[in-house]
Design an enzyme around this catalytic site. Structure first.
Site, PDB file in Angstrom:
ATOM      1  NE  ARG A 212      -2.817  -1.640   3.430  1.00 29.59           N
ATOM      2  CZ  ARG A 212      -3.487  -2.752   3.730  1.00 29.59           C
ATOM      3  NH1 ARG A 212      -4.406  -3.210   2.894  1.00 29.59           N
ATOM      4  NH2 ARG A 212      -3.247  -3.419   4.847  1.00 29.59           N
ATOM      5  CG  PHE A 228     -11.266  -6.715  -6.117  1.00 31.30           C
ATOM      6  CD1 PHE A 228     -12.383  -7.526  -6.204  1.00 31.30           C
ATOM      7  CD2 PHE A 228     -10.490  -6.526  -7.255  1.00 31.30           C
ATOM      8  CE1 PHE A 228     -12.721  -8.158  -7.392  1.00 31.30           C
ATOM      9  CE2 PHE A 228     -10.822  -7.147  -8.453  1.00 31.30           C
ATOM     10  CZ  PHE A 228     -11.939  -7.959  -8.525  1.00 31.30           C
ATOM     11  CG  ASP A 250     -15.203  -4.303  -1.808  1.00 30.81           C
ATOM     12  OD1 ASP A 250     -14.017  -4.651  -1.756  1.00 30.81           O
ATOM     13  OD2 ASP A 250     -16.140  -5.024  -1.401  1.00 30.81           O
ATOM     14  CB  SER A 251     -19.134  -6.697  -4.537  1.00 32.32           C
ATOM     15  OG  SER A 251     -18.390  -7.583  -3.713  1.00 32.32           O
ATOM     16  CG  ASP A 300      -5.560  -6.813  -3.042  1.00 33.96           C
ATOM     17  OD1 ASP A 300      -5.092  -7.944  -3.292  1.00 33.96           O
ATOM     18  OD2 ASP A 300      -5.636  -6.347  -1.891  1.00 33.96           O
ATOM     19  CB  CYS A 340      -4.084 -13.437  -2.212  1.00 38.34           C
ATOM     20  SG  CYS A 340      -5.854 -13.630  -2.512  1.00 38.34           S
TER      21      CYS A 340
END
Length: 396
Positions: A212, A228, A250-251, A300, A340
């Site tokens: 970040r 995300f 973001d959802s 991400d 990830c």
């Protein structure tokens, strides 16, 4: 202690101190150990090899702990491992700008199936193996003695516990007090309000701390899209570092709500910021239809490849996601893209990005390689612990 005999020809990984022994590598079990018991692994010549947790419900039938036959696996052994792990993170927390990190990282800290995260005065535990479950009380007591936390909260993932034949965890407080609805933590001088009890995974993704900060150094004066975004790690760092505009997508309604609160917590509530609750893939296509462009895009996503069997499908998903992002970047713009998924190594990820660039009609330069931070170490004998990888790409 019950003996487990390793099949002939399967000794190499054990001798190299890899901590996993799969069920197919076991020749015989001399007795009936309960799942989570510590057993003695021997070869076909009755020679000692290691001690480990046994579980006949898991593909990983043995999770090895100790290769020295003279060392006893007892309460003191577990307390010592916990203490070593906690001490190794002290320097990271020393200057007061960060009070959240991963204190124990499973196999990397020689405690397979145990993840402990620190959030200010609270600890979050994930207990994912029957061996750790059997020693939970010792581990909790050790953490209390070392850190005196305000509370220890259970965030064990039900699906992972199922792989070991364990019931889903009830969650809740393991020691001390229940955390408040919002716990304020600091990371690199930025304040985050997180919901430990209801947030994703253990509550906050501290594995992106260094990344970040790195991305933020490229955001000054730029228009950045954070996909995300969860509770805003990349967004907050970019705004603090002088980004001209940040759009976060973001959802999750809870994530967006928390992100907005985090903006206010850091006195960054201004016209430079927009939050959008939407499916990221749909939103990216909407931006394309609207001819919206960006200087920096962060991708991400969640774990697309939980296992090697899912790698092909995941590669297609990563390729499509990165292709559309490349089409939204201004010439010379930067794409910070992550995976990830432990099943996807960095070379495969680079190949996926090369395919995405080809389909997008773009030239791409890899200018920086991201990795997980020091509190998520990778044990030399367990490369599988290196799950987070990312690339900073210049898109021409």
């Amino acid at each position: 202690m019950i003996d487990v005999i390793l099949k002939k020809g399967k000794e190499k990984a054990v001798l190299q101190k890899h901590p996993w022994v799969f069920s197919g590598a076991i020749d015989k079990v001399k007795g009936k150990p309960a799942n989570g018991d510590v057993v003695r692994l021997i070869d076909t010549q009755d020679r000692f090899m290691a001690y480990g947790f046994y579980n006949d419900q898991s593909r990983v039938a043995l999770r090895l702990l100790e290769w020295n036959e003279d060392v006893q696996i007892n309460a003191e052994w577990f307390r010592n491992k916990v203490a070593i792990a906690v001490k190794s993170r002290q320097e990271l927390l020393a200057d007061g700008t960060t009070n959240t990190c991963r204190l124990i990282f499973s196999e990397a800290d020689y405690l397979p199936g145990l993840i402990v995260d620190k959030y200010a005065d609270y600890l979050s535990l994930q207990i994912l193996t029957s061996g750790i479950e059997n020693n939970k009380a010792t581990i909790i007591n050790a953490l209390q003695e070392l850190l005196n936390p305000a509370g220890i909260f259970d965030k064990s993932d039900a699906s992972s516990r199922g792989h070991e034949g364990m019931d889903a965890s009830d969650g809740g407080v393991l020691a001390g007090n229940h955390p408040p609805e919002i716990v304020e933590v600091k990371e690199n001088g930025i304040t985050y309000g997180i919901n430990i009890a209801e947030g994703q995974k253990s509550g906050f993704y501290c594995d992106q701390r260094d990344n970040r900060h790195i991305v933020a150094t490229h955001a000054k004066g730029k228009k950045l899209l954070d996909c995300f975004s969860y509770t805003g790690g990349f967004s907050l760092n970019a705004l603090k570092n002088g980004a001209a505009q940040v759009i976060s997508v973001d959802s999750s309604a809870l994530a967006i709500e928390t992100l907005k609160k985090n903006i206010s917590l850091n006195n960054l509530d201004d016209l430079r910021f927009t939050a959008i609750q939407s499916d990221v893939n749909k939103q990216l296509r909407r931006f394309k239809e609207e001819s919206e462009t960006f200087d920096v895009i962060v991708l991400d996503p969640p774990k697309y490849a939980p296992s090697r069997s899912a790698l092909d499908r995941a590669s297609r998903a990563y390729k499509d996601l990165n292709r559309i992002a490349m089409l939204l970047l201004n010439k010379g713009g930067l794409l910070a893209t992550f995976s990830c998924s432990g099943a996807m190594d960095i070379d495969t990820f680079k190949q996926v990005l090369a395919w995405a660039a080809l389909d997008a009609g773009k030239e791409v330069q890899f200018i920086y390689q991201f990795c997980q931070p020091e509190d998520h170490p990778v044990r030399s004998s367990f490369p599988e612990g290196e799950y987070l990888k990312g690339l900073l790409c210049r898109v021409m």
